[in-house]
Design a protein around this motif. Structure first.
Motif, PDB file in Angstrom:
ATOM      1  N   TYR A  39      41.388  33.963  45.227  1.00  0.00           N
ATOM      2  CA  TYR A  39      41.293  35.343  45.505  1.00  0.00           C
ATOM      3  C   TYR A  39      41.534  35.680  47.202  1.00  0.00           C
ATOM      4  N   GLY A  40      41.267  34.507  47.910  1.00  0.00           N
ATOM      5  CA  GLY A  40      41.570  34.633  49.369  1.00  0.00           C
ATOM      6  C   GLY A  40      42.954  34.249  49.512  1.00  0.00           C
ATOM      7  N   LEU A  41      43.720  33.651  48.913  1.00  0.00           N
ATOM      8  CA  LEU A  41      45.112  33.408  49.156  1.00  0.00           C
ATOM      9  C   LEU A  41      46.172  34.322  48.401  1.00  0.00           C
ATOM     10  N   ARG A  42      45.779  34.490  47.286  1.00  0.00           N
ATOM     11  CA  ARG A  42      46.325  35.347  46.242  1.00  0.00           C
ATOM     12  C   ARG A  42      48.004  34.884  45.824  1.00  0.00           C
ATOM     13  N   PRO A  43      48.046  33.705  45.872  1.00  0.00           N
ATOM     14  CA  PRO A  43      49.335  33.136  45.482  1.00  0.00           C
ATOM     15  C   PRO A  43      50.131  33.608  44.212  1.00  0.00           C
ATOM     16  N   LEU A  84      27.140  35.509  43.782  1.00  0.00           N
ATOM     17  CA  LEU A  84      27.026  36.884  44.075  1.00  0.00           C
ATOM     18  C   LEU A  84      27.875  36.842  45.312  1.00  0.00           C
ATOM     19  N   LEU A  85      27.853  36.063  46.334  1.00  0.00           N
ATOM     20  CA  LEU A  85      28.349  36.469  47.467  1.00  0.00           C
ATOM     21  C   LEU A  85      29.855  36.289  47.494  1.00  0.00           C
ATOM     22  N   VAL A  86      30.269  35.356  46.569  1.00  0.00           N
ATOM     23  CA  VAL A  86      31.717  35.485  46.434  1.00  0.00           C
ATOM     24  C   VAL A  86      32.415  36.783  45.607  1.00  0.00           C
ATOM     25  N   THR A  87      31.670  37.273  44.900  1.00  0.00           N
ATOM     26  CA  THR A  87      31.650  38.422  44.217  1.00  0.00           C
ATOM     27  C   THR A  87      31.635  39.685  44.828  1.00  0.00           C
ATOM     28  N   TYR A  88      30.874  39.731  45.959  1.00  0.00           N
ATOM     29  CA  TYR A  88      30.480  40.539  46.934  1.00  0.00           C
ATOM     30  C   TYR A  88      31.930  40.695  47.843  1.00  0.00           C
ATOM     31  N   ILE A  89      32.206  39.493  48.372  1.00  0.00           N
ATOM     32  CA  ILE A  89      33.267  39.338  49.481  1.00  0.00           C
ATOM     33  C   ILE A  89      34.695  39.764  48.711  1.00  0.00           C
ATOM     34  N   ALA A  90      34.697  39.285  47.493  1.00  0.00           N
ATOM     35  CA  ALA A  90      36.244  39.423  46.843  1.00  0.00           C
ATOM     36  C   ALA A  90      36.374  40.868  46.161  1.00  0.00           C
ATOM     37  N   SER A  91      35.288  41.603  46.176  1.00  0.00           N
ATOM     38  CA  SER A  91      35.173  43.005  45.589  1.00  0.00           C
ATOM     39  C   SER A  91      35.035  44.025  46.475  1.00  0.00           C
ATOM     40  N   ASP A  92      35.647  45.124  46.551  1.00  0.00           N
ATOM     41  CA  ASP A  92      35.292  46.348  47.580  1.00  0.00           C
ATOM     42  C   ASP A  92      34.683  47.335  47.059  1.00  0.00           C
ATOM     43  N   ASN A 269      49.503  49.238  40.071  1.00  0.00           N
ATOM     44  CA  ASN A 269      49.572  48.285  39.253  1.00  0.00           C
ATOM     45  C   ASN A 269      49.179  46.826  39.643  1.00  0.00           C
ATOM     46  N   ALA A 270      48.422  47.004  40.771  1.00  0.00           N
ATOM     47  CA  ALA A 270      48.128  45.638  41.494  1.00  0.00           C
ATOM     48  C   ALA A 270      46.602  46.109  41.847  1.00  0.00           C
ATOM     49  N   THR A 271      45.844  44.820  41.680  1.00  0.00           N
ATOM     50  CA  THR A 271      44.311  45.456  42.111  1.00  0.00           C
ATOM     51  C   THR A 271      44.245  45.538  43.767  1.00  0.00           C
ATOM     52  N   ALA A 272      43.024  45.925  44.002  1.00  0.00           N
ATOM     53  CA  ALA A 272      42.565  46.032  45.519  1.00  0.00           C
ATOM     54  C   ALA A 272      42.552  44.802  46.087  1.00  0.00           C
ATOM     55  N   GLY A 273      43.171  44.518  47.197  1.00  0.00           N
ATOM     56  CA  GLY A 273      43.054  43.252  48.285  1.00  0.00           C
ATOM     57  C   GLY A 273      44.415  42.428  47.819  1.00  0.00           C
ATOM     58  N   SER A 301      40.313  54.133  31.592  1.00  0.00           N
ATOM     59  CA  SER A 301      39.652  55.298  32.053  1.00  0.00           C
ATOM     60  C   SER A 301      38.080  55.243  31.557  1.00  0.00           C
ATOM     61  N   LYS A 302      38.035  54.724  30.257  1.00  0.00           N
ATOM     62  CA  LYS A 302      36.578  54.871  29.452  1.00  0.00           C
ATOM     63  C   LYS A 302      35.617  53.761  30.199  1.00  0.00           C
ATOM     64  N   TYR A 303      36.193  52.808  30.436  1.00  0.00           N
ATOM     65  CA  TYR A 303      35.678  51.586  30.820  1.00  0.00           C
ATOM     66  C   TYR A 303      36.499  50.813  32.002  1.00  0.00           C
ATOM     67  N   PRO A 304      36.326  51.541  33.120  1.00  0.00           N
ATOM     68  CA  PRO A 304      37.520  51.175  34.146  1.00  0.00           C
ATOM     69  C   PRO A 304      36.896  49.748  34.724  1.00  0.00           C
ATOM     70  N   VAL A 305      37.873  48.864  35.019  1.00  0.00           N
ATOM     71  CA  VAL A 305      37.489  47.431  35.531  1.00  0.00           C
ATOM     72  C   VAL A 305      38.088  47.095  36.667  1.00  0.00           C
ATOM     73  N   VAL A 306      39.386  47.975  36.733  1.00  0.00           N
ATOM     74  CA  VAL A 306      40.466  47.434  38.305  1.00  0.00           C
ATOM     75  C   VAL A 306      40.679  48.641  38.772  1.00  0.00           C
ATOM     76  N   ARG A 307      40.853  48.321  40.075  1.00  0.00           N
ATOM     77  CA  ARG A 307      41.341  49.700  40.872  1.00  0.00           C
ATOM     78  C   ARG A 307      42.733  49.470  41.336  1.00  0.00           C
ATOM     79  N   ILE A 308      43.583  50.033  40.237  1.00  0.00           N
ATOM     80  CA  ILE A 308      45.050  49.756  40.794  1.00  0.00           C
ATOM     81  C   ILE A 308      45.814  51.264  41.181  1.00  0.00           C
ATOM     82  N   ASP A 309      44.872  52.334  40.896  1.00  0.00           N
ATOM     83  CA  ASP A 309      45.271  53.568  41.504  1.00  0.00           C
ATOM     84  C   ASP A 309      44.739  53.732  42.968  1.00  0.00           C
ATOM     85  N   GLN A 310      45.737  53.890  43.965  1.00  0.00           N
ATOM     86  CA  GLN A 310      45.430  53.885  45.193  1.00  0.00           C
ATOM     87  C   GLN A 310      45.929  54.914  46.125  1.00  0.00           C
TER      88      GLN A 310
END
Length: 348
Positions: A39-43, A84-92, A269-273, A301-310
């Motif tokens: 998640y840091g390098l995103r290769p 939890l720390l990794v989750t917080y850092i890798a998610s906005d 169609n790409a997640t935040a970050g 829409s009903k159960y949103p899990v990724v932020r691909i619309d920016q």
């Protein structure tokens, strides 16, 4: 004799308990580091992992540790900290939840005298009802992906802005606006996933020209059989194609710099970050990261899990309020952003 045996027995019990706790802590730290690397390098080669939100990989071990803690003591709550720390850092999104404490979401109906510019981005899934439902949000400009038929789009324009509204339609993308639109010609090869236009916004200091660029990048393969090598290969090939697509978009646009009003937004169609956004100029900012509140994920829409619309903008378009709301019928949520246009003299 019994009194001396009790401390020895307790010590025999404590040793494996301590060993198990520290083993769990080491495993938690190691797993957290392992998750943070992709998640840091995103290769490109690891897109099969990073296409999912980070909590997909951190939530299961957190739940396991919490269940162990119910029977083995509260000390195991410490084991969840690295995860939890990794989750917080890798998610906005958590940051937006904290921001919600001191900032309000954009009101459904704007207050009288509100001078902000409200821009909505929506993948309407070719459904007229999705666009007609935007009337209650009183938008100024709507960037549309998976657009409607010509007749349906005109009906939506009249419904949103009346006869004074303006529209531009492409093969997949469209723009509706209460202000005049002038389309910018792009190569025919790009029209399926990009269009560009200029509009002029009246302000107290005159008129501000804005370059509008709605985009819709290729969808990922949405495969889940990570134990198969061709699944990883399909994601990698998708990322390479998407990068080429985004590079072509950026190369085809008119030149702009930090002093211009520019908005590039839609369904990436790409997640935040994701590192694909590094192709954007360094001075551009993503509106939800700057001013978003609440749960910003937009798909499904009903159960949103990724932020691909920016929505990405130059500094002169300052987001002051941003959030997502449920769509009437589309599989994407609606992204609503209120912008303040900063005059030239504040930029100098």
């Amino acid at each position: 004799m019994e009194e001396s045996a009790d401390p020895q027995l307790k010590e025999l019990v404590r040793k494996p308990v301590r060993w198990f706790f520290w083993t769990a802590m080491i495993l938690s730290i190691s797993y957290s580091i392992a998750v943070s690397i992709p998640y840091g390098l995103r290769p490109d080669a690891w897109l099969a992992l990073t296409v999912f939100p980070v909590w997909v990989w951190t939530a299961p071990p957190v739940l396991i540790v919490l269940m162990i803690g119910l029977f083995s003591g509260r000390r195991y709550l410490l084991v969840t900290f690295p995860l939890l720390l990794v989750t917080y850092i890798a998610s906005d999104t958590p940051t937006a939840f904290l921001r919600e404490i001191i900032h309000n979401a954009p009101p459904t109906v704007r207050l009288s005298g509100d001078q902000s510019l409200r821009i909505i981005s929506h993948n309407c899934h070719h459904l007229p009802s999705s666009l007609l439902a935007l009337k209650k949000y009183d938008p100024d400009i709507v960037l549309i992906q998976e657009t409607l038929k010509t007749i349906e789009l005109e009906e939506a324009r009249i419904h949103l802005f009346g006869d004074a509204g303006f529209s531009l339609r492409g093969s997949d993308l469209s723009i509706l606006s209460r202000y005049p639109l002038t389309q910018i010609s792009l190569d025919n090869n790009y029209q399926n996933y990009c269009m560009a236009a200029r509009t002029s916004i009246p302000t107290q200091n005159g008129a501000e020209s804005i370059l509008l660029v709605p985009v819709h990048l290729y969808s990922p393969p949405f495969r889940y059989e990570l134990w198969q090598s061709d699944c990883w290969q399909s994601y990698t090939q998708h990322r390479i194609a998407q990068k080429e697509q985004f590079n072509a978009i950026m190369d085809s646009l008119p030149d702009f710099n930090v002093s211009d009003n520019v908005i590039i937004g839609g369904d990436f169609n790409a997640t935040a970050g994701d590192h694909i956004f590094e192709r954007l100029p360094a001075f551009m900012r993503e509106s939800f990261q700057e001013a978003g509140v609440g749960w910003g994920c937009s798909f499904p829409s009903k159960y949103p899990v990724v932020r691909i619309d920016q929505l990405w903008t130059t500094p002169r378009m300052k987001p002051v309020r941003c959030h997502t709301v449920d769509s009437e019928s589309s599989d994407h949520r609606v992204v609503i952003v209120d912008y303040e246009l900063i005059p030239d003299w504040l930029q100098q």
